[in-house]
Design an enzyme around this catalytic site. Structure first.
Site, PDB file in Angstrom:
ATOM      1  N   TRP A 149       0.790  -1.227   0.000  1.00  0.00           N
ATOM      2  CA  TRP A 149       0.000   0.000   0.000  1.00  0.00           C
ATOM      3  C   TRP A 149       0.817   1.271   0.000  1.00  0.00           C
ATOM      4  O   TRP A 149       0.316   2.321  -0.369  1.00  0.00           O
ATOM      5  CB  TRP A 149      -0.952   0.007   1.192  1.00  0.00           C
ATOM      6  CG  TRP A 149      -0.272  -0.461   2.445  1.00  0.00           C
ATOM      7  CD1 TRP A 149      -0.184  -1.748   2.888  1.00  0.00           C
ATOM      8  CD2 TRP A 149       0.467   0.332   3.352  1.00  0.00           C
ATOM      9  NE1 TRP A 149       0.559  -1.803   4.023  1.00  0.00           N
ATOM     10  CE2 TRP A 149       0.961  -0.543   4.343  1.00  0.00           C
ATOM     11  CE3 TRP A 149       0.756   1.691   3.440  1.00  0.00           C
ATOM     12  CZ2 TRP A 149       1.735  -0.093   5.396  1.00  0.00           C
ATOM     13  CZ3 TRP A 149       1.516   2.131   4.496  1.00  0.00           C
ATOM     14  CH2 TRP A 149       1.998   1.246   5.459  1.00  0.00           C
ATOM     15  N   LYS A 173      -2.051  -6.151  -9.328  1.00  0.00           N
ATOM     16  CA  LYS A 173      -2.944  -6.200  -8.170  1.00  0.00           C
ATOM     17  C   LYS A 173      -2.507  -5.136  -7.183  1.00  0.00           C
ATOM     18  O   LYS A 173      -1.421  -5.185  -6.615  1.00  0.00           O
ATOM     19  CB  LYS A 173      -2.912  -7.563  -7.482  1.00  0.00           C
ATOM     20  CG  LYS A 173      -3.935  -7.608  -6.348  1.00  0.00           C
ATOM     21  CD  LYS A 173      -3.702  -8.760  -5.403  1.00  0.00           C
ATOM     22  CE  LYS A 173      -3.417  -8.403  -3.980  1.00  0.00           C
ATOM     23  NZ  LYS A 173      -4.029  -7.257  -3.371  1.00  0.00           N
ATOM     24  N   GLY A 226       6.565  -6.312  -1.266  1.00  0.00           N
ATOM     25  CA  GLY A 226       5.780  -6.513  -0.048  1.00  0.00           C
ATOM     26  C   GLY A 226       6.668  -7.103   1.028  1.00  0.00           C
ATOM     27  O   GLY A 226       7.892  -6.945   0.998  1.00  0.00           O
ATOM     28  N   GLU A 248      10.925  -7.538  -4.119  1.00  0.00           N
ATOM     29  CA  GLU A 248      11.399  -6.331  -3.424  1.00  0.00           C
ATOM     30  C   GLU A 248      10.742  -6.347  -2.053  1.00  0.00           C
ATOM     31  O   GLU A 248       9.548  -6.083  -1.931  1.00  0.00           O
ATOM     32  CB  GLU A 248      10.955  -5.071  -4.182  1.00  0.00           C
ATOM     33  CG  GLU A 248      11.602  -4.886  -5.525  1.00  0.00           C
ATOM     34  CD  GLU A 248      13.050  -4.457  -5.408  1.00  0.00           C
ATOM     35  OE1 GLU A 248      13.498  -4.069  -4.320  1.00  0.00           O
ATOM     36  OE2 GLU A 248      13.738  -4.539  -6.426  1.00  0.00           O
ATOM     37  N   CYS A 282      10.313   1.128   2.705  1.00  0.00           N
ATOM     38  CA  CYS A 282      11.131  -0.084   2.796  1.00  0.00           C
ATOM     39  C   CYS A 282      12.582   0.270   3.078  1.00  0.00           C
ATOM     40  O   CYS A 282      13.298  -0.499   3.694  1.00  0.00           O
ATOM     41  CB  CYS A 282      11.011  -0.875   1.512  1.00  0.00           C
ATOM     42  SG  CYS A 282      11.353   0.111   0.065  1.00  0.00           S
TER      43      CYS A 282
HETATM   44  P1  NAD Z   1       2.220  -7.503   2.271  1.00  0.00           P
HETATM   45  O1  NAD Z   1       3.308  -8.451   1.950  1.00  0.00           O
HETATM   46  O2  NAD Z   1       1.300  -7.820   3.387  1.00  0.00           O
HETATM   47  O3  NAD Z   1       1.269  -7.286   0.972  1.00  0.00           O
HETATM   48  C1  NAD Z   1       1.791  -6.942  -0.281  1.00  0.00           C
HETATM   49  C2  NAD Z   1       0.810  -7.357  -1.368  1.00  0.00           C
HETATM   50  O4  NAD Z   1       0.747  -8.775  -1.423  1.00  0.00           O
HETATM   51  C3  NAD Z   1      -0.624  -6.877  -1.146  1.00  0.00           C
HETATM   52  O5  NAD Z   1      -1.157  -6.438  -2.377  1.00  0.00           O
HETATM   53  C4  NAD Z   1      -1.323  -8.141  -0.665  1.00  0.00           C
HETATM   54  O6  NAD Z   1      -2.710  -8.152  -0.926  1.00  0.00           O
HETATM   55  C5  NAD Z   1      -0.613  -9.193  -1.473  1.00  0.00           C
HETATM   56  N1  NAD Z   1      -0.729 -10.547  -0.938  1.00  0.00           N
HETATM   57  C6  NAD Z   1      -0.952 -10.926   0.337  1.00  0.00           C
HETATM   58  N2  NAD Z   1      -1.000 -12.276   0.428  1.00  0.00           N
HETATM   59  C7  NAD Z   1      -0.794 -12.759  -0.816  1.00  0.00           C
HETATM   60  C8  NAD Z   1      -0.706 -14.065  -1.373  1.00  0.00           C
HETATM   61  N3  NAD Z   1      -0.841 -15.166  -0.615  1.00  0.00           N
HETATM   62  N4  NAD Z   1      -0.472 -14.204  -2.705  1.00  0.00           N
HETATM   63  C9  NAD Z   1      -0.305 -13.102  -3.479  1.00  0.00           C
HETATM   64  N5  NAD Z   1      -0.395 -11.844  -3.015  1.00  0.00           N
HETATM   65  C10 NAD Z   1      -0.624 -11.663  -1.688  1.00  0.00           C
HETATM   66  O7  NAD Z   1       2.927  -6.102   2.483  1.00  0.00           O
HETATM   67  P2  NAD Z   1       2.299  -4.762   3.104  1.00  0.00           P
HETATM   68  O8  NAD Z   1       2.102  -4.935   4.566  1.00  0.00           O
HETATM   69  O9  NAD Z   1       1.159  -4.314   2.263  1.00  0.00           O
HETATM   70  O10 NAD Z   1       3.523  -3.728   2.830  1.00  0.00           O
HETATM   71  C11 NAD Z   1       4.601  -3.583   3.657  1.00  0.00           C
HETATM   72  C12 NAD Z   1       5.812  -4.399   3.240  1.00  0.00           C
HETATM   73  O11 NAD Z   1       6.214  -4.070   1.910  1.00  0.00           O
HETATM   74  C13 NAD Z   1       7.011  -4.084   4.116  1.00  0.00           C
HETATM   75  O12 NAD Z   1       7.690  -5.265   4.455  1.00  0.00           O
HETATM   76  C14 NAD Z   1       7.875  -3.203   3.217  1.00  0.00           C
HETATM   77  O13 NAD Z   1       9.247  -3.168   3.537  1.00  0.00           O
HETATM   78  C15 NAD Z   1       7.631  -3.814   1.886  1.00  0.00           C
HETATM   79  N6  NAD Z   1       8.026  -2.872   0.830  1.00  0.00           N
HETATM   80  C16 NAD Z   1       9.180  -3.133   0.105  1.00  0.00           C
HETATM   81  C17 NAD Z   1       9.605  -2.227  -0.887  1.00  0.00           C
HETATM   82  C18 NAD Z   1      10.852  -2.484  -1.715  1.00  0.00           C
HETATM   83  O14 NAD Z   1      10.967  -1.914  -2.801  1.00  0.00           O
HETATM   84  N7  NAD Z   1      11.799  -3.305  -1.276  1.00  0.00           N
HETATM   85  C19 NAD Z   1       8.860  -1.081  -1.121  1.00  0.00           C
HETATM   86  C20 NAD Z   1       7.712  -0.843  -0.353  1.00  0.00           C
HETATM   87  C21 NAD Z   1       7.313  -1.761   0.609  1.00  0.00           C
END
Ligand code: NAD
Length: 488
Positions: A149, A173, A226, A248, A282
């Protein structure tokens, strides 16, 4: 209430159900979002697959793809104020940040627009005199992009830009939290003139949407941003379709300050490094490693800056820190701080939610110098929480910096040139910022290793990662090919 729709095959359509999106500054619903489940995911992937094979897209020249991406960049820049407003409303990210970031997102599309017709193959000096052998770089196929998000417009641009430049098609997505900017972006994308189905945008939940998408047999590559736990699901999901995956993920990035540093700059960079975007970044410099000789002074300066930060409504231009995106994030921060304090971390400032509506959280500093086992040193907060450790020697700074399962970003503040070079070599992270922090550019690869994932976004390599190499053998001799079964 504003109602949004899914974007599939060039049309705005309903989902299987609807869910509310909350305004993080009040906690109240302000828009309803369509929820994509299996049927919508299948429709989106089929549309992307048809578009991938269509003469309109597959037969388009790379330069023409570049022109479309330029048009998209122009439209984004024109619509940046509206997109910034929506992102601020839906995610709580302050308007000062969303305005600046979205204007820069357009530059990412421009960069990949320029790259579209510079993705070149190669000719090989092959060891056979009657053969010509060359390599064609071809688009990998349908890309499933899954984003979290925070900064969705940015995180999707670094996937959509290179994927479309390479000639792929995309099903994106958006996160279930704060998805409005992506559905607003769909309206802008629709105006740019791409053939239908080239980009499809879904909103929905992990299990019902993300999981179905990343397992789909017609998906060739999954580009995921994520958390590490979700990344493990993604990798398992691709066990069936065997799609390639780029990840990432999170970070626990060290921000290292030596006693010879320009302390004014280091304090400002650390404040931005951890409190910008309310710490929901991140690459947040969430572990301050500061030389013990200056620790008290540095912490005192930081504390004063942290306590002066203006916390307020995200849409207000004077606000310096807005709310967290969700109540869940706030609970996570509260629980982790309580645990870390019980483990011996000293609360320097902050540590709680202020008494007001919305998902606000105070800028927080925890000194863990005497509590090396505190959870806050190893667990990603994704909030405005800084953990601090003192060190005496360069070797100790390196040991502490690398004492993490993550490996995304790092920062070093020193005026000593040779020390800076030693630190650059020693730190295990995808990015090292020296006497600066949190700088990004379309030209510069971005990514990490370990629990921070693998693959890089940004730069030329990111576009190449959306291609596959086809090796072509052409025999240039007119001599007949002898029958292999006739003995000579
Ligand atoms: P998250 O992993 O909970 O969710 C990320 C996405 O994955 C969402 O769209 C979610 O609906 C989807 N998702 C969840 N379960 C899934 C599944 N089983 N199969 C496929 N998709 C699924 O992450 P969050 O809490 O929304 O975001 C925070 C995280 O993102 C932190 O760890 C942050 O560091 C990371 N992040 C990394 C970067 C980078 O470039 N390295 C950038 C921004 C955020």
């Amino acid at each position: 209430m504003q109602d949004y729709q899914l974007y599939i095959d060039g049309a705005f359509v309903e989902g299987a159900a609807r869910f509310d999106s909350l305004d993080p500054s009040t906690g109240a619903p302000w828009a309803t979002m369509p929820e994509a489940r299996t049927a919508e995911v299948n429709a989106a992937v089929e549309a992307a697959h048809r578009a991938f094979l269509s003469p309109e897209w597959a037969g388009m020249t790379a330069s023409a793809r570049g022109k479309l991406l330029h048009r998209l960049a122009d439209l984004l820049a024109e619509n940046a104020p509206r997109l910034a407003e929506i992102e601020t409303r839906d995610t709580g990210k302050i308007i000062r940040e969303t305005r600046a970031q979205i204007a820069y997102v357009a530059e990412y599309y421009r960069y990949y627009a320029g790259l579209a017709d510079k993705i070149e193959g190669a000719h090989l000096p092959i060891d056979k005199p009657d053969m010509e052998v060359w390599l064609r770089r071809e688009p990998v196929g349908v890309v499933a992009a899954v984003v979290p998000w925070n900064s969705q417009l940015f995180l999707s641009a670094v996937k959509i830009g290179p994927a479309l430049a390479a000639g792929c098609t995309v099903v994106l997505k958006a996160s279930e939290e704060g998805p409005a900017p992506m559905l607003e972006f769909a309206r802008i994308f629709d105006l740019a003139g791409f053939p239908k189905g080239v980009l499809n945008i879904l909103t929905g939940f992990g299990a019902e949407c993300g999981s179905v998408l990343t397992q789909h047999p017609k998906v060739a590559h999954v580009a995921f941003t994520g958390g590490p736990q979700t990344a493990r699901h993604i990798v398992r999901n691709t066990a069936e379709n065997l799609a390639s995956v780029s990840l990432e993920l999170g970070g626990k990035s060290p921000f290292i300050v030596f006693e010879d540093a320009d302390l004014d700059s280091a304090v400002n960079a650390q404040v931005a490094g951890i409190f910008a975007a309310t710490g929901q970044s991140c690459v947040a410099g969430s572990r301050l490693l500061v030389q013990n000789s200056i620790r008290a002074e540095f912490l005192d300066r930081l504390r004063r800056k942290a306590e002066a930060i203006v916390l307020g409504a995200p849409g207000d231009m004077t606000t310096e820190i807005g709310p967290l995106c969700s109540a869940r994030q706030r609970q996570h921060a509260e629980a982790l701080i309580a645990r870390s304090v019980a483990q011996g971390a000293q609360l320097v400032t902050g540590g709680k939610a202020p008494a007001r509506d919305g998902f606000y959280f105070e800028p927080t500093i925890l000194d863990c110098t005497e509590a090396p086992g505190a959870d806050c040193l190893t667990t990603e907060f994704f909030g405005p929480v800084l953990s601090v450790q003192g060190f005496d020697t360069e070797a100790e700074a390196i040991r502490l910096a690398n004492d993490t399962e993550f490996g995304l970003a790092s920062g070093v503040f020193t005026r000593d040139l040779t020390r800076a070079h030693r630190m650059i070599r020693a730190i295990r992270a995808g990015i090292v910022w020296v006497n600066t922090y949190r700088a990004v550019s379309p030209m510069a690869p971005f990514g990490g290793h370990g629990l921070s994932g693998h693959g890089r976004e940004g730069g030329l390599q990111a576009a190449l990662d959306y291609t596959t190499v086809k090796t072509v053998w052409l025999r240039v001799s007119d001599d007949p090919i002898p029958d292999p079964f006739v003995m000579r």
